[in-house]
Design a protein around this motif. Structure first.
Motif, PDB file in Angstrom:
ATOM      1  N   ALA A   8       0.841  -1.186   0.000  1.00 45.11           N
ATOM      2  CA  ALA A   8       0.000   0.000   0.000  1.00 45.11           C
ATOM      3  C   ALA A   8       0.881   1.243   0.000  1.00 45.11           C
ATOM      4  O   ALA A   8       0.617   2.195  -0.725  1.00 45.11           O
ATOM      5  CB  ALA A   8      -0.927  -0.016   1.206  1.00 45.11           C
ATOM      6  N   ASP A   9       1.941   1.217   0.796  1.00 49.16           N
ATOM      7  CA  ASP A   9       2.759   2.413   0.951  1.00 49.16           C
ATOM      8  C   ASP A   9       4.188   2.193   0.480  1.00 49.16           C
ATOM      9  O   ASP A   9       4.704   1.082   0.502  1.00 49.16           O
ATOM     10  CB  ASP A   9       2.795   2.823   2.424  1.00 49.16           C
ATOM     11  N   GLY A  10       4.800   3.273   0.075  1.00 50.41           N
ATOM     12  CA  GLY A  10       6.216   3.252  -0.261  1.00 50.41           C
ATOM     13  C   GLY A  10       6.872   4.453   0.411  1.00 50.41           C
ATOM     14  O   GLY A  10       7.127   5.462  -0.224  1.00 50.41           O
ATOM     15  N   LEU A  11       7.101   4.316   1.722  1.00 48.56           N
ATOM     16  CA  LEU A  11       7.733   5.424   2.442  1.00 48.56           C
ATOM     17  C   LEU A  11       9.208   5.082   2.604  1.00 48.56           C
ATOM     18  O   LEU A  11       9.622   4.431   3.572  1.00 48.56           O
ATOM     19  CB  LEU A  11       7.043   5.632   3.795  1.00 48.56           C
ATOM     20  N   CYS A  12      10.013   5.486   1.632  1.00 53.52           N
ATOM     21  CA  CYS A  12      11.431   5.138   1.617  1.00 53.52           C
ATOM     22  C   CYS A  12      12.265   6.246   2.275  1.00 53.52           C
ATOM     23  O   CYS A  12      11.961   7.428   2.140  1.00 53.52           O
ATOM     24  CB  CYS A  12      11.903   4.942   0.173  1.00 53.52           C
ATOM     25  N   SER A  13      13.320   5.821   2.968  1.00 52.12           N
ATOM     26  CA  SER A  13      14.198   6.771   3.672  1.00 52.12           C
ATOM     27  C   SER A  13      15.648   6.600   3.240  1.00 52.12           C
ATOM     28  O   SER A  13      16.073   5.515   2.832  1.00 52.12           O
ATOM     29  CB  SER A  13      14.114   6.545   5.191  1.00 52.12           C
ATOM     30  N   VAL A  14      16.385   7.691   3.378  1.00 49.76           N
ATOM     31  CA  VAL A  14      17.845   7.643   3.251  1.00 49.76           C
ATOM     32  C   VAL A  14      18.429   8.111   4.580  1.00 49.76           C
ATOM     33  O   VAL A  14      17.965   9.114   5.140  1.00 49.76           O
ATOM     34  CB  VAL A  14      18.336   8.563   2.111  1.00 49.76           C
ATOM     35  N   TYR A  15      19.407   7.358   5.083  1.00 46.01           N
ATOM     36  CA  TYR A  15      20.154   7.818   6.256  1.00 46.01           C
ATOM     37  C   TYR A  15      21.508   8.337   5.773  1.00 46.01           C
ATOM     38  O   TYR A  15      22.297   7.599   5.174  1.00 46.01           O
ATOM     39  CB  TYR A  15      20.348   6.692   7.270  1.00 46.01           C
ATOM     40  N   LEU A  16      21.745   9.614   6.042  1.00 44.64           N
ATOM     41  CA  LEU A  16      22.980  10.279   5.617  1.00 44.64           C
ATOM     42  C   LEU A  16      23.955  10.351   6.791  1.00 44.64           C
ATOM     43  O   LEU A  16      23.718  11.091   7.755  1.00 44.64           O
ATOM     44  CB  LEU A  16      22.644  11.688   5.103  1.00 44.64           C
ATOM     45  N   ASP A  17      25.009   9.561   6.687  1.00 43.78           N
ATOM     46  CA  ASP A  17      26.004   9.471   7.758  1.00 43.78           C
ATOM     47  C   ASP A  17      27.075  10.546   7.545  1.00 43.78           C
ATOM     48  O   ASP A  17      27.354  10.943   6.407  1.00 43.78           O
ATOM     49  CB  ASP A  17      26.611   8.064   7.686  1.00 43.78           C
ATOM     50  N   SER A  18      27.700  10.975   8.635  1.00 39.97           N
ATOM     51  CA  SER A  18      28.656  12.086   8.519  1.00 39.97           C
ATOM     52  C   SER A  18      29.923  11.690   7.764  1.00 39.97           C
ATOM     53  O   SER A  18      30.674  12.545   7.313  1.00 39.97           O
ATOM     54  CB  SER A  18      29.018  12.615   9.906  1.00 39.97           C
ATOM     55  N   SER A  19      30.163  10.375   7.602  1.00 36.92           N
ATOM     56  CA  SER A  19      31.351   9.957   6.851  1.00 36.92           C
ATOM     57  C   SER A  19      31.093   9.885   5.350  1.00 36.92           C
ATOM     58  O   SER A  19      31.965   9.499   4.572  1.00 36.92           O
ATOM     59  CB  SER A  19      31.819   8.579   7.347  1.00 36.92           C
ATOM     60  N   ALA A  20      29.867  10.232   4.939  1.00 35.68           N
ATOM     61  CA  ALA A  20      29.516  10.096   3.519  1.00 35.68           C
ATOM     62  C   ALA A  20      30.328  11.053   2.648  1.00 35.68           C
ATOM     63  O   ALA A  20      30.704  12.142   3.084  1.00 35.68           O
ATOM     64  CB  ALA A  20      28.028  10.381   3.329  1.00 35.68           C
TER      65      ALA A  20
END
Lengths: 444, 444
Positions: B230-242
């Motif tokens: 039903a849902d597509g709630l996608c996330s990105v986690y941005l780490d400080s070492s990126a």
């Protein structure tokens, strides 16, 4: 592990949180927890059997009052020869199974430095609802931990004392391991099943262990997927080319080895041309084991001259009935096609057998019958996880998705897709000018 | 194939019967049916496009009256450049895929002359409910036949004329093949969805193709397993070492490549220590693509000096919202653990990404996040069957059992266990004296 009289919602939320930790534990950490449970239960033998004796006293009283069946009392008894030892050995057996977590089942190079993997992982939170057998608690806790799943256990009221004793021991044993506290939730309060069955946000799979009525109730009252089967209406189709002795042997075992089991024979379909050649010998062999035969008119006529039979007329309802006792319905069919059609419309898609000398007919039968188990010249009773070599089973499924037939640890797993990249974006790929093409190089 | 205004029950029963025949057809017979469909549709191009034009006229009128969205009108149009050709090519692509039926996935010698096999087979009857896109009919019919499943197709009312035209052609094409008449059932009458959803005795799997609302309605109103999300709630986690440039590239693609898709980014979780180092560059890159940012106080403060942003305060509700547009919620987290916990409790278990230079953190994230897709340094937009190399997909599943992530033909299969014996009985095996032991020799 929590022995909780908290609300079902609290238990389910705690199990969900714990499942996320449990899913990341190493195989060693999960196996160590099984070692700890095994040791703690061994040490607490006397206390647990004393608690079980209290359950048994109440159950025997209830049975004497006619409120409980004698077979349920028997299933309660942890002190029966070998039962305690089997329970403990079961934990070590589960520990010894191959780790089902983290198996890579597909690996594809999408592009240079962009790799796709499909990796097995736990499903999440299992709800296990069981009736009498108290040893199931240890068994299921072991399976859940081994497979990295959290579990909510709801036992039957007849085994309450045993349940609390075993779970208290497991609980303190787990406290010294890396398995998080909420991973195994024990719900002892009554009447919580409807509430638990509504928690599809937190619970991923329900596994009922008990009577057909329990399973049917659960299937009818939840949106959570249910792993199991309500009915086990197994059939044998006896073809006229069958070896008569082989036929009698397989049919007698299928019907009489353990009539109350789900994988026992309930309906015998006989090819018309086998009525007078093979059926009489089969019927005599069944009669020698005390089987009552309910036959349609053609098969009854064919058996009229055979002495010593317990023979009655069948009704249409008999062909929809799981007798779970020494009663067998017999129906005459013209041949293979009618047998297949009967089984697909009357059976429960559990396990069905053809007895024939024709390999071609056997293959046709096995392809066309829509059941979890389809056998040629072998007993329905082989439908069992241990007999299949799975080490253990959580049940036998007649579902059409996920797991079918005897379900081992594999049935408690799902998978996730991992991609390891270096900053690739989808906009770079496609058919247009300057676009990259996917390699789709299958490595596994 | 039947174009039916018969009752849903009749359609389901006919599909079930046909599924039993379809399951036994050879790969050649199934592929020949796809060839026949392809040829017949090619020949009927003009008639079908004329019918589609009638649907389009009505839809354009409805859109002008404000009763239908322009995007739905666009999805209806079979005459758009390449769409017709893609539909026809899709049938041949499916025909060219490896046969998913009859693959042996386990083989164990239980004893001499007693062999167990696990063999893939079709699930049975699929119910496909779809909204506008008329080309889905041909696509799904091809997938169903290839996989040996019967299918009941229920299309949206806006595409009725196209639906009838395409299905009539498919129907007469199939009449000349071995695929049984009832294998593809087309239901055109309105308001039958609730009736179909109650037919869990005959229908084994529901696949909805349409809006989130449609999928949610179906999941809430049936006991039949539903494959989809039903849902597509996608996330990105941005780490400080990126790597800052990599971060901006991946996040911009995830958010802006196709904002209305289920695999687009909705929530950006930023490690506190990355707020002033990496986030400003990412925010500028997003702003350049027209993205509105809804930020919590810490991230908003960090972005206050960046010019050209469309920046607003976020609310808690924003972190539960699938915007499907150029809006992105931003939240500050202390680090990896908080990011994982946020995603597991707020996400929809579809596809989530970590952007980091730490391989160790990436592996922890990918193991701990409970989603169908878990990526390291790659765009959420790769979550797609074609991009994964599956040839085709029937949808993306966020289910925890059976199929998860993009689902290809494999997701339309289950298995059965076959035993080929020579009269063996279960009573002969066991631990006691004179009993035989199982060999359990794993051959595959």
């Amino acid at each position: 592990m929590s022995l909780t009289s908290a609300s079902p919602l609290d238990a389910a939320q705690a199990a969900k949180s714990a499942s996320h930790v449990l899913a990341t534990l190493s195989a060693d950490a999960r196996n160590d927890a099984l070692t700890a449970i095994h040791g703690a239960l061994s040490a607490a033998r006397d206390d647990i059997l004393a608690a079980n004796a209290r359950d048994l006293d109440l159950a025997r009283q209830a049975a004497a009052d006619g409120k409980l069946s004698q077979s349920l009392v028997s299933r309660l008894d942890l002190g029966k020869p070998g039962k305690w030892e089997d329970m403990l050995k079961g934990i070590l057996d589960v520990r010894g199974l191959e780790d089902p977590v983290g198996r890579v089942t597909l690996r594809t190079k999408l592009d240079q430095g962009l790799d796709l993997e499909r990796v097995t992982c736990p499903i999440g939170v299992l709800l296990i609802i069981f009736e009498a057998r108290p040893e199931v608690i240890a068994n299921i806790a072991a399976l859940a931990i081994k497979s990295g799943n959290a579990a909510i256990l709801k036992g039957g009221k007849e085994s309450t004392e045993s349940f609390i004793a075993i779970s208290t021991v497991i609980s303190s044993a787990l406290d010294k391991t890396q398995v998080p506290n909420g991973a195994i939730q024990l719900v002892t309060t009554r009447d919580v099943i409807p509430q638990l069955l509504a928690l599809n946000k937190y619970i991923d799979l329900v596994i009922p262990r008990g009577s057909n009525e329990l399973v049917r109730y659960i299937k009818d009252n939840t949106k959570i997927p249910v792993l199991g089967h309500a009915d086990g209406l197994c059939s044998v189709y006896l073809d006229s080319s069958a070896d008569p002795e082989l036929a009698a042997t397989v049919i007698v075992d299928s019907k009489t080895n353990y009539p109350a089991a789900c994988n026992s024979l309930e309906t015998l379909l006989v090819q018309e041309s086998a009525l007078t050649t093979i059926l009489p010998g089969v019927a005599s062999a069944l009669a020698a084991k005390g089987v009552e035969l309910r036959a349609d008119s053609a098969s009854k006529a064919a058996l009229s001259s055979v002495s010593g039979l317990n023979l009655a007329d069948s009704t249409e309802q008999d062909y929809h009935t799981e007798f779970l006792s020494l009663t067998l319905a017999i129906k005459t069919v013209s041949g293979l096609s009618e047998a297949i059609a009967h089984i697909n419309s009357h059976g429960s898609h559990h396990t069905d057998v053809i007895i024939t000398s024709s390999k071609e007919d056997a293959e046709t039968f096995m392809n066309a019958v829509d059941s979890a188990g389809v056998y040629h010249n072998a007993s329905t009773r082989f439908a069992d996880g241990t007999r299949y070599g799975f080490g253990t089973e959580v049940g036998i499924s007649t579902n059409k998705i996920h797991s079918r037939g005897p379900v081992g640890l594999e049935g408690l797993m799902i998978y996730k897709y991992k991609i390891r990249g270096h900053g690739q974006v989808s906009a770079a790929y496609g058919e247009g000018e300057g676009k990259k093409r996917y390699l789709h190089e299958r490595l596994l």
